[in-house]
Scaffold this motif. Structure first.
Motif, PDB file in Angstrom:
ATOM      1  N   HIS A  99      48.131   2.319  11.804  1.00  8.92           N
ATOM      2  CA  HIS A  99      47.373   1.499  12.316  1.00  8.92           C
ATOM      3  C   HIS A  99      45.689   2.250  12.471  1.00  8.92           C
ATOM      4  O   HIS A  99      44.943   1.135  12.279  1.00  8.92           O
ATOM      5  N   ASP A 100      45.850   3.438  12.292  1.00  9.89           N
ATOM      6  CA  ASP A 100      44.386   4.067  12.241  1.00  9.89           C
ATOM      7  C   ASP A 100      43.570   3.487  10.859  1.00  9.89           C
ATOM      8  O   ASP A 100      42.595   3.256  10.927  1.00  9.89           O
ATOM      9  N   ALA A 101      44.763   3.255   9.704  1.00  7.10           N
ATOM     10  CA  ALA A 101      43.854   2.774   8.363  1.00  7.10           C
ATOM     11  C   ALA A 101      43.555   1.331   8.516  1.00  7.10           C
ATOM     12  O   ALA A 101      42.470   1.177   7.787  1.00  7.10           O
ATOM     13  N   ILE A 102      44.201   0.697   9.343  1.00  6.16           N
ATOM     14  CA  ILE A 102      43.965  -0.771   9.385  1.00  6.16           C
ATOM     15  C   ILE A 102      42.538  -1.024  10.327  1.00  6.16           C
ATOM     16  O   ILE A 102      41.676  -1.795  10.033  1.00  6.16           O
ATOM     17  N   VAL A 103      42.635  -0.448  11.370  1.00  2.93           N
ATOM     18  CA  VAL A 103      41.815  -0.556  12.513  1.00  2.93           C
ATOM     19  C   VAL A 103      40.367  -0.012  12.030  1.00  2.93           C
ATOM     20  O   VAL A 103      39.379  -0.569  12.474  1.00  2.93           O
ATOM     21  N   CYS A 104      40.416   1.005  11.456  1.00  2.00           N
ATOM     22  CA  CYS A 104      39.092   1.773  11.121  1.00  2.00           C
ATOM     23  C   CYS A 104      39.168   2.281   9.534  1.00  2.00           C
ATOM     24  O   CYS A 104      39.447   3.498   9.155  1.00  2.00           O
ATOM     25  N   PRO A 105      39.170   1.305   8.710  1.00  2.00           N
ATOM     26  CA  PRO A 105      39.278   1.693   7.340  1.00  2.00           C
ATOM     27  C   PRO A 105      38.307   2.704   6.726  1.00  2.00           C
ATOM     28  O   PRO A 105      38.764   3.426   5.785  1.00  2.00           O
ATOM     29  N   LEU A 106      37.356   2.711   7.140  1.00  2.00           N
ATOM     30  CA  LEU A 106      36.284   3.503   6.765  1.00  2.00           C
ATOM     31  C   LEU A 106      36.201   4.778   7.291  1.00  2.00           C
ATOM     32  O   LEU A 106      35.313   5.701   6.959  1.00  2.00           O
ATOM     33  N   GLY A 107      37.080   5.070   8.302  1.00  2.00           N
ATOM     34  CA  GLY A 107      37.043   6.507   8.952  1.00  2.00           C
ATOM     35  C   GLY A 107      38.198   7.478   8.461  1.00  2.00           C
ATOM     36  O   GLY A 107      38.867   8.079   9.058  1.00  2.00           O
ATOM     37  N   ALA A 108      38.286   7.557   7.044  1.00  2.00           N
ATOM     38  CA  ALA A 108      39.112   8.412   6.424  1.00  2.00           C
ATOM     39  C   ALA A 108      38.765   9.615   6.215  1.00  2.00           C
ATOM     40  O   ALA A 108      39.509  10.411   5.588  1.00  2.00           O
ATOM     41  N   ARG A 109      37.609   9.948   6.831  1.00  2.00           N
ATOM     42  CA  ARG A 109      37.185  11.471   6.701  1.00  2.00           C
ATOM     43  C   ARG A 109      37.993  12.558   7.016  1.00  2.00           C
ATOM     44  O   ARG A 109      38.494  13.417   6.413  1.00  2.00           O
ATOM     45  N   GLY A 110      38.444  12.243   8.539  1.00  2.00           N
ATOM     46  CA  GLY A 110      39.662  13.199   8.938  1.00  2.00           C
ATOM     47  C   GLY A 110      40.965  13.065   9.032  1.00  2.00           C
ATOM     48  O   GLY A 110      41.908  13.482   9.734  1.00  2.00           O
ATOM     49  N   ALA A 111      41.282  11.853   8.223  1.00  2.00           N
ATOM     50  CA  ALA A 111      42.708  11.264   8.066  1.00  2.00           C
ATOM     51  C   ALA A 111      43.762  12.442   7.821  1.00  2.00           C
ATOM     52  O   ALA A 111      44.736  12.338   8.281  1.00  2.00           O
ATOM     53  N   ALA A 112      43.332  12.957   6.759  1.00  2.00           N
ATOM     54  CA  ALA A 112      44.395  14.030   6.171  1.00  2.00           C
ATOM     55  C   ALA A 112      44.668  15.003   7.244  1.00  2.00           C
ATOM     56  O   ALA A 112      46.076  15.606   7.332  1.00  2.00           O
ATOM     57  N   ARG A 113      43.855  15.686   7.663  1.00  2.00           N
ATOM     58  CA  ARG A 113      43.942  16.595   8.926  1.00  2.00           C
ATOM     59  C   ARG A 113      44.675  16.217   9.937  1.00  2.00           C
ATOM     60  O   ARG A 113      45.399  16.755  10.634  1.00  2.00           O
ATOM     61  N   ARG A 114      44.083  14.885  10.438  1.00  2.00           N
ATOM     62  CA  ARG A 114      44.887  14.472  11.450  1.00  2.00           C
ATOM     63  C   ARG A 114      46.260  13.999  11.345  1.00  2.00           C
ATOM     64  O   ARG A 114      47.091  14.249  12.194  1.00  2.00           O
ATOM     65  N   SER A 115      46.467  13.562  10.128  1.00  2.00           N
ATOM     66  CA  SER A 115      47.896  13.238   9.886  1.00  2.00           C
ATOM     67  C   SER A 115      48.803  14.681   9.840  1.00  2.00           C
ATOM     68  O   SER A 115      49.971  14.636  10.186  1.00  2.00           O
ATOM     69  N   ARG A 116      48.347  15.944   9.194  1.00  2.00           N
ATOM     70  CA  ARG A 116      49.083  16.870   9.134  1.00  2.00           C
ATOM     71  C   ARG A 116      49.232  17.673  10.670  1.00  2.00           C
ATOM     72  O   ARG A 116      50.339  18.036  10.940  1.00  2.00           O
ATOM     73  N   ALA A 117      48.316  17.248  11.535  1.00  2.00           N
ATOM     74  CA  ALA A 117      48.246  17.766  12.902  1.00  2.00           C
ATOM     75  C   ALA A 117      49.462  16.916  13.627  1.00  2.00           C
ATOM     76  O   ALA A 117      50.240  17.515  14.271  1.00  2.00           O
ATOM     77  N   MET A 118      49.586  15.612  13.478  1.00  2.00           N
ATOM     78  CA  MET A 118      50.384  14.863  13.991  1.00  2.00           C
ATOM     79  C   MET A 118      51.754  15.080  13.654  1.00  2.00           C
ATOM     80  O   MET A 118      52.855  15.155  14.197  1.00  2.00           O
ATOM     81  N   LEU A 119      52.075  15.497  12.186  1.00  2.00           N
ATOM     82  CA  LEU A 119      53.282  15.714  11.544  1.00  2.00           C
ATOM     83  C   LEU A 119      53.847  16.885  12.121  1.00  2.00           C
ATOM     84  O   LEU A 119      55.129  17.207  12.538  1.00  2.00           O
ATOM     85  N   GLY A 120      52.647  17.783  12.230  1.00  2.00           N
ATOM     86  CA  GLY A 120      53.112  19.197  12.860  1.00  2.00           C
ATOM     87  C   GLY A 120      53.703  19.167  14.366  1.00  2.00           C
ATOM     88  O   GLY A 120      54.725  19.685  14.807  1.00  2.00           O
ATOM     89  N   ALA A 121      52.861  18.241  15.056  1.00  2.00           N
ATOM     90  CA  ALA A 121      53.331  18.036  16.230  1.00  2.00           C
ATOM     91  C   ALA A 121      54.710  17.283  16.541  1.00  2.00           C
ATOM     92  O   ALA A 121      55.458  17.611  17.445  1.00  2.00           O
TER      93      ALA A 121
END
Length: 98
Positions: free
Chosen positions: A61-83
């Motif tokens: 959803h984040d990739a589709i809604v905000c395609p240019l906002g990939a700067r913190g995507a990897a860190r955010r994904s790791r945090a969500m997976l950890g959660a």
């Protein structure tokens, strides 16, 4: 995707054989500690599978809604997976307690 595969593998290796054995024997011969550990794994695997699917959906959803906002995507994904894995373990903890 690797986390979803791991969660689904846990479901396949833990949940399905436990349910099959329960349906065949209707009795537990492994002792209380093994029962609690396996019930913890069973519940944690089911929660993890659902939560990791939600994390993937949120990431897409984040990739589709905000395609240019990939700067913190990897860190955010790791945090969500950890959660997701952490919440799975926490929500399955009542199976361990007595």
């Amino acid at each position: 995707m690797a986390h979803l595969a791991a969660a689904d593998l846990l479901v396949t290796v833990v949940v399905m054989p436990l349910d099959a054995a329960w349906n065949v024997t209707v009795q537990w011969y492994g002792g209380e500690a093994a029962c609690r550990a396996l019930m913890f794994l069973k519940l944690a695997a089911m929660y993890a599978s659902a939560f990791v699917t939600v994390v993937i959906a949120l990431d897409r959803h984040d990739a589709i809604v905000c395609p240019l906002g990939a700067r913190g995507a990897a860190r955010r994904s790791r945090a969500m997976l950890g959660a997701a894995w952490g919440m799975s373990a926490v929500l399955a903890l009542p199976q361990v307690g007595g």
